[in-house]
Write a protein that holds these residues in place. Sequence first.
Motif, PDB file in Angstrom:
ATOM      1  N   ILE A 243       0.849  -1.189   0.000  1.00 58.31           N
ATOM      2  CA  ILE A 243       0.000   0.000   0.000  1.00 58.31           C
ATOM      3  C   ILE A 243       0.883   1.237   0.000  1.00 58.31           C
ATOM      4  CG2 ILE A 243      -1.768   1.281   1.266  1.00 58.31           C
ATOM      5  CD1 ILE A 243      -2.487  -1.410   2.598  1.00 58.31           C
ATOM      6  N   ALA A 244       0.567   2.200  -0.864  1.00 58.73           N
ATOM      7  CA  ALA A 244       1.330   3.444  -0.881  1.00 58.73           C
ATOM      8  C   ALA A 244       0.420   4.619  -1.194  1.00 58.73           C
ATOM      9  CB  ALA A 244       2.464   3.366  -1.900  1.00 58.73           C
ATOM     10  N   GLY A 245       0.481   5.628  -0.342  1.00 60.14           N
ATOM     11  CA  GLY A 245      -0.196   6.891  -0.578  1.00 60.14           C
ATOM     12  C   GLY A 245       0.846   7.997  -0.583  1.00 60.14           C
ATOM     13  N   ILE A 246       1.810   7.878  -1.494  1.00 61.01           N
ATOM     14  CA  ILE A 246       2.896   8.849  -1.602  1.00 61.01           C
ATOM     15  C   ILE A 246       2.960   9.359  -3.038  1.00 61.01           C
ATOM     16  CG2 ILE A 246       4.237   7.873   0.294  1.00 61.01           C
ATOM     17  CD1 ILE A 246       5.938   6.376  -1.736  1.00 61.01           C
ATOM     18  N   ALA A 247       3.748  10.405  -3.258  1.00 67.91           N
ATOM     19  CA  ALA A 247       3.749  11.061  -4.568  1.00 67.91           C
ATOM     20  C   ALA A 247       4.220  10.132  -5.685  1.00 67.91           C
ATOM     21  CB  ALA A 247       4.624  12.314  -4.514  1.00 67.91           C
ATOM     22  N   LYS A 248       5.281   9.385  -5.432  1.00 70.36           N
ATOM     23  CA  LYS A 248       5.854   8.520  -6.468  1.00 70.36           C
ATOM     24  C   LYS A 248       6.147   7.145  -5.866  1.00 70.36           C
ATOM     25  CE  LYS A 248       7.661  12.518  -8.927  1.00 70.36           C
ATOM     26  NZ  LYS A 248       8.845  13.277  -9.387  1.00 70.36           N
ATOM     27  N   PRO A 249       5.158   6.238  -5.899  1.00 76.12           N
ATOM     28  CA  PRO A 249       5.288   4.961  -5.200  1.00 76.12           C
ATOM     29  C   PRO A 249       6.037   3.868  -5.950  1.00 76.12           C
ATOM     30  CG  PRO A 249       3.103   5.123  -6.151  1.00 76.12           C
ATOM     31  CD  PRO A 249       3.795   6.429  -6.445  1.00 76.12           C
ATOM     32  N   SER A 250       6.340   4.073  -7.231  1.00 81.17           N
ATOM     33  CA  SER A 250       6.911   2.987  -8.052  1.00 81.17           C
ATOM     34  C   SER A 250       8.180   2.377  -7.454  1.00 81.17           C
ATOM     35  CB  SER A 250       7.190   3.492  -9.465  1.00 81.17           C
ATOM     36  OG  SER A 250       5.997   3.874 -10.105  1.00 81.17           O
ATOM     37  N   PRO A 251       9.161   3.170  -6.968  1.00 80.00           N
ATOM     38  CA  PRO A 251      10.365   2.549  -6.405  1.00 80.00           C
ATOM     39  C   PRO A 251      10.065   1.680  -5.178  1.00 80.00           C
ATOM     40  CG  PRO A 251      10.778   4.842  -6.942  1.00 80.00           C
ATOM     41  CD  PRO A 251       9.298   4.631  -7.075  1.00 80.00           C
ATOM     42  N   PHE A 252       9.127   2.118  -4.342  1.00 85.32           N
ATOM     43  CA  PHE A 252       8.737   1.335  -3.165  1.00 85.32           C
ATOM     44  C   PHE A 252       8.187  -0.022  -3.581  1.00 85.32           C
ATOM     45  CE2 PHE A 252       5.094   0.151  -0.441  1.00 85.32           C
ATOM     46  CZ  PHE A 252       5.772  -0.139   0.733  1.00 85.32           C
ATOM     47  N   PHE A 253       7.263  -0.011  -4.539  1.00 84.64           N
ATOM     48  CA  PHE A 253       6.687  -1.267  -5.017  1.00 84.64           C
ATOM     49  C   PHE A 253       7.758  -2.156  -5.651  1.00 84.64           C
ATOM     50  CE2 PHE A 253       2.447   1.107  -5.635  1.00 84.64           C
ATOM     51  CZ  PHE A 253       1.990   0.707  -4.387  1.00 84.64           C
ATOM     52  N   ALA A 254       8.596  -1.554  -6.466  1.00 82.93           N
ATOM     53  CA  ALA A 254       9.615  -2.336  -7.180  1.00 82.93           C
ATOM     54  C   ALA A 254      10.590  -2.996  -6.222  1.00 82.93           C
ATOM     55  CB  ALA A 254      10.361  -1.444  -8.170  1.00 82.93           C
ATOM     56  N   TYR A 255      10.911  -2.313  -5.133  1.00 79.50           N
ATOM     57  CA  TYR A 255      11.895  -2.844  -4.188  1.00 79.50           C
ATOM     58  C   TYR A 255      11.383  -4.092  -3.470  1.00 79.50           C
ATOM     59  CZ  TYR A 255      15.369  -2.999  -0.472  1.00 79.50           C
ATOM     60  OH  TYR A 255      16.367  -3.392   0.394  1.00 79.50           O
ATOM     61  N   LEU A 256      10.088  -4.141  -3.172  1.00 81.20           N
ATOM     62  CA  LEU A 256       9.518  -5.237  -2.391  1.00 81.20           C
ATOM     63  C   LEU A 256       8.821  -6.304  -3.223  1.00 81.20           C
ATOM     64  CD1 LEU A 256       7.892  -3.193   0.528  1.00 81.20           C
ATOM     65  CD2 LEU A 256       9.809  -4.780   0.743  1.00 81.20           C
ATOM     66  N   ARG A 257       8.577  -6.028  -4.490  1.00 78.99           N
ATOM     67  CA  ARG A 257       7.684  -6.857  -5.308  1.00 78.99           C
ATOM     68  C   ARG A 257       8.196  -8.280  -5.527  1.00 78.99           C
ATOM     69  NH1 ARG A 257       7.711  -3.915  -9.932  1.00 78.99           N
ATOM     70  NH2 ARG A 257       6.004  -2.575  -9.188  1.00 78.99           N
ATOM     71  N   ARG A 258       7.267  -9.211  -5.460  1.00 77.84           N
ATOM     72  CA  ARG A 258       7.485 -10.570  -5.948  1.00 77.84           C
ATOM     73  C   ARG A 258       6.272 -10.942  -6.789  1.00 77.84           C
ATOM     74  NH1 ARG A 258       5.538 -15.584  -2.537  1.00 77.84           N
ATOM     75  NH2 ARG A 258       4.258 -15.695  -4.394  1.00 77.84           N
ATOM     76  N   ASP A 259       6.415 -11.945  -7.631  1.00 79.22           N
ATOM     77  CA  ASP A 259       5.304 -12.345  -8.484  1.00 79.22           C
ATOM     78  C   ASP A 259       4.083 -12.695  -7.651  1.00 79.22           C
ATOM     79  OD1 ASP A 259       6.846 -11.981 -10.698  1.00 79.22           O
ATOM     80  OD2 ASP A 259       7.350 -14.103 -10.972  1.00 79.22           O
TER      81      ASP A 259
END
Length: 341
Positions: A243-259
Amino acid sequence: MDLLRKLLFPFALLYGLVMAIRNFLYDKGILASNSFDVPVIAVGNLSVGGTGKSPQIEYLIRLLSPKYSVATLSRGYKRKSSGFVLADASSSAEILGDEPYQFHLKFPEVLVAVDADRTNGIQQLLPHKPDVILLDDAFQHRKVKAGFYILLTAYHDLYADDFVLPMGNLRESRSGAKRANIVIVTKCPKVLPGSEITAIREKLKLTPQQQLYFTYIDYEDKVFSRHDSVPTDIMKKNEKIMIAGIAKPSPFFAYLRRDGDQELTFPDHHAFTEADVSSIKDAAAGRYIVTTEKDYVRLKDYSLDKLYYLPIKSAFISGSDSFDQAILDYVGKSTANGSIH
């Protein structure tokens, strides 16, 4: 979008002219700026949001608080209070705003205050005798004359490549950068070739007196909940929703993401509701929930199982010792920045 921006060009010219006149009046002393008998460091940007001000404020707190009594003063964006508020045990994200509340939780020894009127905010802080005041997002707040200015610009969105509102995202023209003592290019890759550093330096056209640094976002090696922590590498391997409610969340998602992970995006500084929380619970279906630290302070009091947050911090690619010394020299030598007038 390009056509729309072109149509907005006349309005951007008008806005830029208004801001240029405003800055001229402050620069010439026709409009008064207030200075104070305490070191004041202003951290801000030329663009609208997303440059990493909070991690930079936290970096300064960590640098200064072992030796000095530190106060932070923010606007308190989207808070439900008004006027000057000094954080205490009864504070919440609703009262302070999410980022100041985050500072308060993380650094309980620091004076954390909010006030849209920075002059009044500083005056209210002075009886508490801080050794240094950090102004959060106050680069354009010309009614206060800070003793030291740090300007942030994001690596993928340099102010030199942008234009003023509403055609672009700049709050004022690029020439406003001349007020900065230090310019930091934030959110860089961890490795930045020297040729690219040189190209950015030439593009920003800094004066010989201005210092330039490059930082990246570094993530903690653990995610935290109210009760425990989990190594970040382990959390990455677990099925989860993010979950992200920030201006630019893409790096946060990319850092933690798994399939198979699910990503829920909310507007920056989003005020979560019971309906939002219900939707999050349904989406999680018993899985881990990982969010940003800024979002966590707005979600932590809801009944959400397996809710964790990932802290971030600002890290210098090089030159951190030089940056630290510049700040420590300013604060150490500044017994006064002038008197209010």
